[in-house]
Enzyme design. Structure first.
Site, PDB file in Angstrom:
ATOM      1  N   CYS A 117       8.700 -42.812  -0.255  1.00 17.47           N
ATOM      2  CA  CYS A 117       8.432 -42.321  -1.609  1.00 17.47           C
ATOM      3  C   CYS A 117       8.700 -43.458  -2.579  1.00 17.47           C
ATOM      4  CB  CYS A 117       9.319 -41.131  -1.934  1.00 17.47           C
ATOM      5  SG  CYS A 117       9.138 -40.554  -3.615  1.00 17.47           S
ATOM      6  N   LEU A 118       7.652 -44.065  -3.054  1.00 21.18           N
ATOM      7  CA  LEU A 118       7.796 -45.175  -3.992  1.00 21.18           C
ATOM      8  C   LEU A 118       6.681 -45.026  -5.015  1.00 21.18           C
ATOM      9  CD1 LEU A 118       9.168 -47.834  -4.756  1.00 21.18           C
ATOM     10  CD2 LEU A 118       7.746 -49.015  -3.120  1.00 21.18           C
TER      11      LEU A 118
END
Lengths: 183, 406
Positions: A117-118
């Site tokens: 998750c970026l």
């Protein structure tokens, strides 16, 4: 269009990776290449955890899938999590060279699937990013986790409650536990 | 694998300059590149936030997200303006790039055996090496270039032009006295005076044009269009013949609101632009958008190509689209609906009728069981919940068994 751009990236990356003082090498990117020679839309990367962090001792593999409308759409990055059934663990054989780590203990990485998750790989993606800059961003993410949007809630909670030591030690334990010995 | 390697040889990137006598050109080369396609900018446009991209690249990016790829500022296609000077600069640069690269290549056959080592040196090290090893150290690079010029004649000319001054009106060269004396007045009073295309000092003493004296007159001529005023030649195809008054007056292709457009209307629109109308509605919409990008980007180009070329490009794009995973998925779905697939399903149902019946039977029993438990123990909710869970688990376990049996 995407193929041409990927070619250019490959060309730049292959030149940069052999330089010791390139931004890729300095940021712990060890490998970044297409999985097979004929296909530019599947890449693999190998990274080393940033110096001075609890990830410093680990090496991880990433699998990269590039969409056909790249760079309009972002590539997908995933930590490679193979099953450790047949792997020889580095902790069992101290003399062997340490290989890669089979799990990524990180608040923003799914412990089971390796999903990352970026924001810049999702809603904040712009076509000005490249494969190499994205991999560097992932290495930097290791040292600056974002516990407010976690994929690994346990580690995120440790950070949120301010238990930095507990967090560091747990991460180090996982890295020891899941690092395989390289033959 | 050979193809990838080969095509990699055909692409250019700024780092090529690092292995030359002029590594700083690396920066110039990078600056002239589009951040989206990483190529030298084609028909560069500037955004409202002052960033430059290829016209087609930024239009494509903005069609997905109204945001500058570099600074994330909100941007719209209508804000884009073309940058002629940059376009000309890049045209010049790409024209001379390979020749320039050849000229400033490291002369010495350095470490041909250990190629990896040559590559592995960083920008700074290669810079120092290039200067120290290839050009004799007592000779500055400029001198090296100067030497490569053809003859003394050239030198003399440069000397003369250093002493002479240029008239700001007619661009002629003369001594300072002459210019300040009577020339300017004469020049100003003569209405027919026009700047003559001359070999201006900027060109003749320019660093990069050092090779030019060597060139044949033909090459000199080739360079002329860069300085000469441009005349746009544009093969006007239908349906634009009505707007014949020059290319600059052509209007851009409008964005369409597909939601408020019936398929017939959409087809009409495609027809006016001579876009193929085959395929599904979604394909037509995507084709229109792609052509809009190509067409509007073409308007930003210094040398626009005829519409025919654009349509050809669109056709190629279309051919590529058919291979995308999205479409193959659609194909697969279409296949499912085919008769063959229906037969397959029918056969399956027949084969496994008993399994289905058995499952239904058991599910009914379980449901009944739950109901009775609920009836009997209204106040022991925990227990009934437990039962419910148990039945659920049973059913879940049933499923894979059934699948395995197939």
């Amino acid at each position: 269009m995407s193929e041409k751009r990927l070619l250019k990236e490959l060309r730049t990356i292959s030149k940069e990776l052999v330089q010791e003082d390139s931004s890729l090498a300095l940021n712990g990117v060890l490998v970044l290449e297409p999985v097979s020679e004929g296909d530019l839309f599947e890449w693999r990367a190998r990274i080393r955890g940033p110096e001075g962090s609890c990830y410093a001792n680990g090496i991880w593999d990433l699998h990269i899938t590039v969409p056909s409308n790249y760079p309009t759409a972002p590539p997908t990055f995933r930590f490679v999590m193979s099953s450790e059934r047949n792997a020889r663990l580095a902790s069992d054989s101290p003399t062997a060279t340490r290989g890669r780590c089979l799990r990524m203990p990180h608040p923003n990485v799914n412990f089971e699937t390796g999903e990352i998750c970026l924001d810049i790989l999702q809603q904040m993606w712009t076509p000005a990013w490249s494969l190499s800059s994205s991999v560097v961003a992932i290495v930097m993410l290791l040292d600056s986790p974002e516990p407010l949007s976690p994929l690994n809630i346990d580690l995120a909670n440790l950070l949120k409650s301010g238990d930095q030591k507990g967090y560091d030690d747990l991460v180090k334990y996982y890295i020891e536990r899941f690092t395989i010995a390289e033959s | 694998m050979g193809s990838v390697q080969e095509s990699m040889q055909n692409t250019s990137d700024p780092s090529e300059w690092l292995q030359t006598q002029l590594p700083p050109i690396y920066q110039l080369d990078s600056m002239l590149r589009c951040h989206i396609c990483k190529d030298l900018m084609k028909a560069p446009v500037i955004t409202g936030c002052d960033h430059c991209f290829c016209s087609a690249c930024i239009r494509r990016a903005l069609s997905t997200k109204a945001q500058c790829p570099l600074c994330q500022d909100e941007q719209y296609e209508t804000q884009l303006r073309k940058v002629l000077l940059l376009d000309e600069t890049i045209a010049w640069f790409s024209k001379w790039r390979s020749e320039l690269l050849e000229k400033v290549k490291l002369v010495q056959p350095t470490e041909t055996v250990d190629m990896s080592k040559t590559d592995s040196s960083g920008a700074t090290s290669s810079q120092s090496r290039s200067v120290s090893s290839s050009v004799p150290s007592d000779k500055p690079i400029t001198q090296y270039f100067y030497k490569s010029r053809k003859g003394e004649q050239q030198k003399a000319k440069a000397k003369v032009s250093a002493e002479l001054v240029e008239c700001p009106i007619c661009s002629d060269f003369m001594t300072l006295e002459e210019l300040q004396g009577s020339h300017i007045d004469e020049c100003l009073s003569d209405p027919s005076t026009e700047p003559k295309p001359t070999n201006t000092p900027a060109f003749s003493s320019g660093f990069f044009t050092a090779p030019s004296p060597k060139q044949s007159p033909r090459k000199q001529q080739q360079r002329m269009p860069l300085v000469a005023p441009k005349t746009y030649k544009f093969d006007m195809d239908k349906p634009h013949q009505t707007q014949a008054s020059g290319y600059a007056n052509l209007s851009r292709m409008p964005k369409l609101d597909f939601n408020s457009l019936s398929t017939t209307k959409l087809r009409e629109r495609l027809n006016t632009w001579a876009i193929p109308v085959s395929g599904s509605r979604r394909q037509m919409e995507r084709r229109y958008n792609e052509y809009m990008i190509l067409y509007n980007a073409n308007l930003d180009s210094r040398n626009p190509v005829p519409v025919k070329v654009l349509l050809n490009k669109l056709w190629q794009w279309d051919a590529l689209q058919n291979g995308t995973p999205e479409d193959t998925e659609l194909d697969a779905e279409a296949k499912k609906d085919s008769r063959e697939a229906r037969m397959e399903r029918k056969r399956w149902r027949k084969e496994h009728r008993n399994d289905y019946a058995d499952l239904i039977q058991r599910a009914r029993e379980n449901a009944k069981k739950v109901k009775t438990t609920e009836d009997y123990s209204d106040n022991t909710i925990g227990e009934s919940n437990g039962d419910l869970k148990a039945t659920e688990v049973e059913e879940v376990e049933e499923e894979p068994l059934f699948v395995d049996g197939t």
